[in-house]
Scaffold this motif. Structure first.
Motif, PDB file in Angstrom:
ATOM      1  N   ARG A   1       7.647  -1.960   4.538  1.00  0.00           N
ATOM      2  CA  ARG A   1       6.810  -1.388   3.477  1.00  0.00           C
ATOM      3  C   ARG A   1       5.332  -1.697   3.728  1.00  0.00           C
TER       4      ARG A   1
ATOM      5  N   TRP B   1       3.943  -1.045  -4.518  1.00  0.00           N
ATOM      6  CA  TRP B   1       5.291  -0.480  -4.600  1.00  0.00           C
ATOM      7  C   TRP B   1       5.906  -0.790  -5.953  1.00  0.00           C
TER       8      TRP B   1
ATOM      9  N   ASP C   1      14.530  -1.405   3.169  1.00  0.00           N
ATOM     10  CA  ASP C   1      15.014  -2.685   2.642  1.00  0.00           C
ATOM     11  C   ASP C   1      14.077  -3.840   2.968  1.00  0.00           C
TER      12      ASP C   1
ATOM     13  N   ASP D   1      13.952   5.159   1.441  1.00  0.00           N
ATOM     14  CA  ASP D   1      14.158   3.760   1.046  1.00  0.00           C
ATOM     15  C   ASP D   1      14.138   2.811   2.237  1.00  0.00           C
TER      16      ASP D   1
ATOM     17  N   ASP E   1       7.351   9.036  -2.807  1.00  0.00           N
ATOM     18  CA  ASP E   1       8.741   8.608  -2.678  1.00  0.00           C
ATOM     19  C   ASP E   1       9.124   8.621  -1.194  1.00  0.00           C
TER      20      ASP E   1
ATOM     21  N   GLY F   1      10.843   1.587  -5.810  1.00  0.00           N
ATOM     22  CA  GLY F   1      10.578   1.842  -4.407  1.00  0.00           C
ATOM     23  C   GLY F   1       9.583   2.942  -4.137  1.00  0.00           C
TER      24      GLY F   1
ATOM     25  N   ASN G   1       8.905   7.249   8.023  1.00  0.00           N
ATOM     26  CA  ASN G   1       7.945   6.929   6.964  1.00  0.00           C
ATOM     27  C   ASN G   1       6.530   6.729   7.510  1.00  0.00           C
TER      28      ASN G   1
END
Length: 410
Positions: free
Chosen positions: A351, A374, A346, A344, A341, A378, A318
């Motif tokens: 993030r 966000w 957690d 994912d 997008d 997500g 990411n």
């Protein structure tokens, strides 16, 4: 060091900005489709719509321009009346009004206009009626921000205002004053022309793509300007000498048999980074789809095998994608709503790292962007300002068979 490459072919001028061998910004413009953003017009109000708090103004183009009530009120928020008046109290049909184009016409919409006038120079953005001084947020040093703000307050006359651009950092007061005086003279000429014109009329056309790039991005002390057209080279040299005022401008005329963009690897980078699916060297894939309402970006690991554990692999993928996406938004000049997008994650701290990675790269972008945050699903939601037509439309047209949906009927 940056290299600014200018390729001219028929009626099209293409600009490419190279930093350390990487293409970071690209723009193209056809002479018959030149942008009118920044241009001044004397227009005539043809329709006032209180229900929309807007008016339509004839500025002499095929489609009437759209003027929203906020763009009629005083440009200084603190001087705007509360509550907001109706547009019908401010404008009436047949009224002549001087306006400036904010956005080009797109699709079925006419251009967006404003009465919040601004004239960008190299060091400042001059706003003749704004009545405030601001400093670019990209200047981080508080000491330098205070210095520029004090200079601005000293130079400010009457109701005028201006923004100190990033280029103004560490510049002497005299250089800033020279820039400001040039813009004041330009504003006086616009006003003089408006007093003699009959609406609708063009009062002042903003600079072409070549001069805009030089004004906003070229440092004559360290950057290279390479042009493959003699006439455009001479045009650039004159502009540099008049506006940047740094002695004899260093404009290199490219005469090699190999095309300029091919020599510097621009064609290859354009083909790769303007594709729908972009594969990063590390194996991460970024897929970009454009809809009428927004741009959607998808990230997946593809061939990326990553770190020691799953969470670490996802984070690294990411972060790589975040840096590339921020660069692509600038390079492809993507504006409006953008939904990303990412794979994912957690952990909230992961993030936050991804958000910080995008913000770091976007700090170099001339266009304003805002990361909303966000969503519950997500997705990272953000916006980026855009005023001119997409460069994609110069090279690509919707498929006549599927109407641009990207599918073939069976």
């Amino acid at each position: 060091m940056k290299q600014m490459l200018v390729h001219c072919h028929d009626d099209t001028v293409q600009m490419a900005l190279i930093e350390d061998g990487k293409l970071v910004e690209y723009a193209a413009e056809r002479s018959r489709q030149q942008s009118i953003v920044g241009s001044f017009y004397l227009g005539k109000v043809v329709n006032v719509l209180p229900g929309m708090q807007a008016a339509f103004v004839d500025i002499g183009l095929k489609k009437n321009a759209f003027l929203y009530v906020d763009d009629v009120l005083h440009p200084h928020l603190e001087k705007q009346p509360k509550p907001k008046p109706s547009i019908s109290e401010l404008l009436h049909v047949g009224q002549e009004v001087m306006v400036q184009v904010m956005k080009d016409a797109r699709g079925g919409k006419g251009p967006r206009i404003t009465t919040h006038y601004s004239l960008p120079g190299r060091c400042t953005v001059y706003m003749p009626t704004a009545d405030y001084v601001a400093v670019s947020k990209k200047i981080q040093s508080e000491g330098e921000r205070d210095r520029l703000r004090m200079i601005g307050e000293r130079l400010k006359m009457g109701e005028e205002g201006f923004i100190m651009r990033t280029v103004a950092e560490d510049e002497p007061e005299q250089t800033i004053l020279n820039d400001l005086e040039y813009l004041r003279e330009e504003w006086e000429m616009i006003q003089s022309k408006a007093s003699r014109a009959a609406a609708p009329a063009l009062l002042h056309r903003d600079l072409g793509i070549l001069q805009r790039f030089i004004r906003d991005m070229f440092d004559p002390d360290s950057d290279e300007l390479i042009i493959d057209d003699e006439a455009k080279g001479a045009e650039a040299a004159v502009y540099l000498k008049d506006r940047v005022n740094e002695g004899e401008p260093n404009v290199q005329l490219y005469r090699d048999a190999m095309p300029l963009f091919q020599r510097y690897g621009v064609d290859e980078q354009l083909k790769m980074r303007f594709s729908r699916k972009i594969m990063l060297p590390e194996g991460v894939a970024v897929v970009i789809d454009h809809t009428e309402a927004m741009t959607v970006v998808d990230v997946n690991t593809a061939r990326f095998i990553g770190g020691d554990n799953f969470e670490e692999t996802v984070l690294r993928a990411n972060l790589l994608a975040a840096e590339e996406i921020a660069g692509l938004l600038r390079l492809r000049d993507i504006g409006g709503i953008i939904m990303i997008d990412f794979i994912d994650m957690d952990r909230e701290e992961h993030r936050q790292q991804v958000t910080a990675a995008i913000e770091k790269v976007m700090a170099k972008d001339r266009s304003k962007s805002y990361i909303v945050g966000w969503t519950k699903l997500g997705l990272l939601e953000m916006t980026r300002k855009k005023a001119r037509e997409s460069v994609l439309l110069l090279s690509y047209k919707p498929c006549p068979a599927c109407g641009g949906r990207g599918v073939v009927e069976g």
